[in-house]
Every structure is written in structure tokens, then in C-alpha cells.
Design a protein around this motif. Structure first.
Motif, PDB file in Angstrom:
ATOM      1  N   PRO A 151       1.199 -11.104   3.547  1.00 55.77           N
ATOM      2  CA  PRO A 151       2.472 -11.706   2.983  1.00 55.77           C
ATOM      3  C   PRO A 151       3.263 -12.858   3.731  1.00 55.77           C
ATOM      4  O   PRO A 151       3.456 -12.600   4.928  1.00 55.77           O
ATOM      5  N   ASP A 198      -5.295  -9.120  -0.320  1.00 56.44           N
ATOM      6  CA  ASP A 198      -4.376  -9.965  -0.514  1.00 56.44           C
ATOM      7  C   ASP A 198      -3.968 -10.841   0.774  1.00 56.44           C
ATOM      8  O   ASP A 198      -3.084 -11.783   0.708  1.00 56.44           O
ATOM      9  N   ARG A 232      -4.228  -3.094   0.113  1.00 52.93           N
ATOM     10  CA  ARG A 232      -3.689  -4.420  -0.385  1.00 52.93           C
ATOM     11  C   ARG A 232      -3.750  -5.646   0.723  1.00 52.93           C
ATOM     12  O   ARG A 232      -4.077  -6.540   0.278  1.00 52.93           O
TER      13      ARG A 232
END
Length: 175
Positions: A56, A53, A49
Motif C-alpha cells: 500500500p 495488490d 493481499r
């Protein structure tokens, strides 16, 4: 002095949050900020992830909060002898940005639970590992049997010995 206090728990009724907030009030003249780790909720950490991405945004916000303070007071919820899943995930993401998650801040580490051990297992682990992640642990304290030793109506410890120990610990943040 700016103190950041939080519970390593995502419970909206966290007894560890109550303890961390109370401990922060014992630092004379401190500007206190409390936070809830559920405000920094992120997907479960996975290297796949992260590769797709990135990190976060809430992780950067959490690390900025740590960076903007002078000292930390953290109270750890114990889940099956270790960190709560919510805190462990937040910590894992943070360590991907900077291994020095605690940014060399002096910190008092606490734990509590309804039981007689007061979260001792997670507290000992947190105190032992925090220095490897940039934490300057000035001391730690487990508060056993929270509901017998803390008056929720006044938001204060009622056990005199625990109160004295906590006051001694938080005083070390100012030195």
C-alpha cells in the motif's frame, strides 16, 4: 538535526504521543516533525493481499518520512503486553519493503501508561528487537503513572528524576 517523533498508538488522545512530542522539544536546536500512525492506515497484512495488490502507498510514505530524518523518538502504547495492533500492522507492512525499517537511525524509545509499569513490557521488547530492523537504540525510558508524572496543561514531565533521565537520553541523539 531533524527529529521524527511519533507514538506507536492510533489513539487521537494518546498519552504516548504527548510524551514523544515533549521529548522531541528537549533536543536543542532540532527541527521536529511529528506524525500520527493513523495517517498511514492500511489493510491488515496478509501475504495473499501483498501478492495481489502489492505494498500500500502509505507504507512507502511512512518509510520516506523515516528516511528523511536524522533521528527518531518513538513512544509505544502497550496493548496486552505488546505493540498496539495499528503499529504492529504498519511495522509488518514496512518490513516487507525493507527489513531495515529504522534505516540505521539513532532512536530513543519511550513508553508510558496510566499504570505503575508504564508500558515496560512493550518497551523492553521494542528496545531488544529494533536493532534487528536497523534501529540504533541510544536508550529507552518507561514513564509510569503518566497522569501523576506529566502535567497535560504544560505538556511537561513534573517528576524531576524522570525529567533528568529523559533529558540525558535525548541528548544522546545529538552526539
Amino acid at each position: 538535526m531533524r527529529i521524527l517523533a511519533f507514538a506507536a498508538s492510533n489513539s487521537s488522545t494518546s498519552i504516548n504521543r504527548q510524551l514523544a512530542e515533549y521529548a522531541a522539544t528537549l533536543v536543542d536546536g532540532a527541527e521536529i516533525e511529528t506524525l500520527d500512525i493513523y495517517d498511514y492506515e492500511t489493510p491488515l497484512y496478509r501475504s495473499d493481499r501483498e501478492a495481489v495488490d502489492g505494498i500500500p502507498q502509505p507504507i512507502h510514505g511512512f518509510l520516506a518520512k523515516i528516511g528523511s530524518t536524522d533521528a527518531l523518538i518513538i513512544s509505544f502504547a502497550e496493548h496486552n503486553g505488546g505493540y498496539s495492533a495499528a503499529f504492529k500492522n504498519l511495522f509488518d507492512w514496512c518490513s516487507r519493503v525493507d527489513r531495515s525499517v529504522w534505516q540505521d537511525k539513532p532512536m530513543v524509545l519511550l513508553s508510558t501508561s496510566p499504570g505503575a509499569r508504564g508500558g515496560t513490557g512493550v518497551l523492553e521488547f521494542a528496545a531488544a528487537t529494533a536493532p534487528r530492523f536497523g534501529g540504533d537504540v541510544v536508550g529507552h525510558l518507561a514513564v509510569p503513572s503518566f497522569f501523576d508524572n506529566f502535567d497535560a496543561s504544560t505538556g511537561k514531565l513534573i517528576d524531576e528524576k524522570l525529567e533528568a533521565e529523559l533529558r540525558e537520553l535525548v541528548a544522546k541523539l545529538s552526539t
